[in-house]
Design a protein around this motif. Structure first.
Motif, PDB file in Angstrom:
ATOM      1  N   ALA A  80       1.190  -6.951   3.645  1.00  0.00           N
ATOM      2  CA  ALA A  80      -0.068  -6.263   3.873  1.00  0.00           C
ATOM      3  C   ALA A  80      -0.217  -5.963   5.357  1.00  0.00           C
ATOM      4  CB  ALA A  80      -1.230  -7.120   3.376  1.00  0.00           C
ATOM      5  N   PRO A  81      -1.029  -4.946   5.717  1.00  0.00           N
ATOM      6  CA  PRO A  81      -1.192  -4.587   7.130  1.00  0.00           C
ATOM      7  C   PRO A  81      -1.494  -5.759   8.060  1.00  0.00           C
ATOM      8  CG  PRO A  81      -2.165  -2.897   5.777  1.00  0.00           C
ATOM      9  CD  PRO A  81      -1.730  -3.993   4.828  1.00  0.00           C
ATOM     10  N   PRO A  82      -2.411  -6.704   7.703  1.00  0.00           N
ATOM     11  CA  PRO A  82      -2.651  -7.809   8.631  1.00  0.00           C
ATOM     12  C   PRO A  82      -1.403  -8.633   8.930  1.00  0.00           C
ATOM     13  CG  PRO A  82      -4.421  -7.681   7.020  1.00  0.00           C
ATOM     14  CD  PRO A  82      -3.343  -6.751   6.555  1.00  0.00           C
ATOM     15  N   ASP A 127      -6.142  -5.023  13.636  1.00  0.00           N
ATOM     16  CA  ASP A 127      -6.273  -6.166  12.727  1.00  0.00           C
ATOM     17  C   ASP A 127      -7.694  -6.268  12.192  1.00  0.00           C
ATOM     18  OD1 ASP A 127      -5.272  -8.828  11.628  1.00  0.00           O
ATOM     19  OD2 ASP A 127      -6.957  -9.491  12.855  1.00  0.00           O
ATOM     20  N   GLU A 128      -8.664  -6.071  13.058  1.00  0.00           N
ATOM     21  CA  GLU A 128     -10.061  -6.112  12.632  1.00  0.00           C
ATOM     22  C   GLU A 128     -10.336  -5.016  11.611  1.00  0.00           C
ATOM     23  OE1 GLU A 128     -12.212  -8.317  13.149  1.00  0.00           O
ATOM     24  OE2 GLU A 128     -11.317  -9.467  14.769  1.00  0.00           O
ATOM     25  N   GLU A 129      -9.793  -3.823  11.862  1.00  0.00           N
ATOM     26  CA  GLU A 129     -10.021  -2.707  10.936  1.00  0.00           C
ATOM     27  C   GLU A 129      -9.385  -2.991   9.579  1.00  0.00           C
ATOM     28  OE1 GLU A 129      -9.019   2.065  10.437  1.00  0.00           O
ATOM     29  OE2 GLU A 129      -8.584   1.044  12.320  1.00  0.00           O
ATOM     30  N   PHE A 169      -1.942   3.790  10.694  1.00  0.00           N
ATOM     31  CA  PHE A 169      -0.936   2.855  11.196  1.00  0.00           C
ATOM     32  C   PHE A 169       0.111   3.604  12.024  1.00  0.00           C
ATOM     33  CE2 PHE A 169       0.318  -1.597   9.754  1.00  0.00           C
ATOM     34  CZ  PHE A 169       0.946  -1.877  10.952  1.00  0.00           C
ATOM     35  N   GLU A 170       0.508   4.784  11.568  1.00  0.00           N
ATOM     36  CA  GLU A 170       1.485   5.575  12.307  1.00  0.00           C
ATOM     37  C   GLU A 170       0.924   6.033  13.653  1.00  0.00           C
ATOM     38  OE1 GLU A 170       2.662   8.620   9.566  1.00  0.00           O
ATOM     39  OE2 GLU A 170       3.284   7.126   8.080  1.00  0.00           O
ATOM     40  N   PHE A 171      -0.355   6.339  13.661  1.00  0.00           N
ATOM     41  CA  PHE A 171      -1.024   6.694  14.908  1.00  0.00           C
ATOM     42  C   PHE A 171      -0.975   5.520  15.887  1.00  0.00           C
ATOM     43  CE2 PHE A 171      -5.280   7.469  17.112  1.00  0.00           C
ATOM     44  CZ  PHE A 171      -4.762   8.419  17.981  1.00  0.00           C
ATOM     45  N   LEU A 172      -1.196   4.308  15.361  1.00  0.00           N
ATOM     46  CA  LEU A 172      -1.104   3.101  16.194  1.00  0.00           C
ATOM     47  C   LEU A 172       0.313   2.945  16.745  1.00  0.00           C
ATOM     48  CD1 LEU A 172      -2.137   0.309  17.212  1.00  0.00           C
ATOM     49  CD2 LEU A 172      -1.460  -0.610  14.971  1.00  0.00           C
ATOM     50  N   LEU A 173       1.320   3.138  15.898  1.00  0.00           N
ATOM     51  CA  LEU A 173       2.703   2.998  16.348  1.00  0.00           C
ATOM     52  C   LEU A 173       3.036   4.028  17.430  1.00  0.00           C
ATOM     53  CD1 LEU A 173       4.593   2.399  12.968  1.00  0.00           C
ATOM     54  CD2 LEU A 173       3.814   0.704  14.637  1.00  0.00           C
TER      55      LEU A 173
END
Length: 360
Positions: free
Chosen positions: A238-240, A309-311, A324-328
């Motif tokens: 999972a994302p977290p 993580d909060e999101e 997530f790709e934007f974050l990367l």
């Protein structure tokens, strides 16, 4: 409000203070409290902040205003040690005193990785609602790992346990993120030896947050995006969990920079091994990463990951692939000279969209 009234009012205030470095147990306690609060109220609006990102006055206003769509509010503020100014503390302690025994369904949870926060704020929180989550002793960490593997249908020998503890941050959240690939890639009944442990943690087995970090460190954004997509298809990733693994790698990179600084700019192999970078492969990887992201940039990236993580947690572990790709992309571009934050924000989405169109 008189000081005596503040102390008396704090007895039943719906405010909790969880401090200390053991983030896994700390977050588990917070989640237990959140579920209990939701059952009592029949539904909650959830808000999550970092203390450095919200003014105390705005926080109090949020706490005081009624909820339009739910029976209550569950407000989490991390890095609570950042509240230091007298005006901030006064606003918060006055609100805590005003909600003694009530709060109209409002819950406030203050979190900190430090052992304590400002004493005026700490003393305003009911004593029964304060808890310090200490780093686990060595024998307890070993027990936790053995128990984790047993629950996943695996066994593990002592050398493998010690190897993992040398490589992974000393809290259960980081340990869980690092050990989940074992359960994913090895069948039930497998006995994990040091060789298997090194195999997984050195990224050779399959995709994980560690291979994602490796791709980013190499500047290979396209591969990083592909790795993230593979991870997103796994129920166990999972994302977290992915974010926690990435954050661990960047905290290790921060340790690398500290070690290099203490050595006058260049640490020898012996110093690096003592700092936990035991293998040649790990040293080469973090040397490459350090050349890409300096210490200040690492701090900024860790802040990005904390916000992500909060999101992810506030949306029930759902973080859209595009986000997530934007974050990367932002992480990959963060270390490039001449690339401002504004430029990164402006071009990130179009770059990722174009990459997606080329691949599909």
């Amino acid at each position: 409000m008189p000081e005596s009234r503040k102390k008396a009012a704090a007895g039943n205030a719906p405010v909790w203070l969880f401090t200390g470095p053991e983030n896994g147990e700390k977050n588990a306690e917070m989640e237990t409290l959140r579920r209990s609060a939701g059952q009592k109220t029949g539904g909650l609006e959830e808000y999550r902040f970092h203390a450095g990102d919200i003014k105390a006055g705005d926080l109090v206003s949020l706490l005081q205003n009624g909820s339009l769509f739910s029976a209550g509010k569950f407000v989490v503020v991390r890095d609570a040690e950042a509240f230091r100014l007298k005006e901030e503390i006064t606003l918060l302690t006055d609100w805590i005193a005003s909600v003694d025994g009530g709060g109209n369904g409002v819950y406030l949870v203050l979190l900190s990785d430090e052992i304590s926060v400002d004493k005026r704020l700490e003393n305003a929180v009911p004593k029964a609602h304060r808890k310090i989550f200490w780093e686990m002793f060595e024998d307890r960490k070993e027990q936790w790992l053995v128990s984790f593997f047993r629950k996943e249908g695996l066994s593990i020998d002592g050398d493998a346990v010690r190897f993992i503890l040398e490589q992974v941050e000393n809290n259960t959240e980081a340990l869980r993120a690092a050990c989940m690939p074992f359960a994913l890639f090895y069948g039930k009944g497998t006995h994990i030896t040091e060789a298997e442990a090194e195999h997984i943690l050195s990224h050779n087995r399959s995709e994980s947050p560690f291979t994602l970090f490796d791709a980013l460190a190499k500047g290979d954004l396209e591969n990083a995006v592909q790795i993230q997509r593979k991870l997103s298809l796994s129920r166990e990733s999972a994302p977290p969990q992915t974010i926690a693994g990435l954050a661990y790698c960047f905290r290790r990179l921060a340790d690398w920079h500290k070690t290099a600084e203490q050595a006058g700019g260049r640490a020898d192999s012996g110093m690096l091994k003592r700092a936990g970078f035991t293998s040649t492969k790990a040293q080469n990887q973090y040397r490459m990463a350090a050349a890409r992201w300096d210490a200040e940039t690492v701090r900024q990236i860790l802040a990005m990951l904390a916000a992500a993580d909060e999101e992810a947690r506030s949306t029930g572990d759902r973080l859209q692939n595009t986000a997530f790709e934007f974050l990367l992309y932002k992480i990959a571009k963060a270390g490039e000279k001449g690339s401002s934050a504004a430029q990164t924000e402006k071009s990130a989405r179009s770059r990722i969209t174009n990459a997606r169109e080329r691949r599909f």
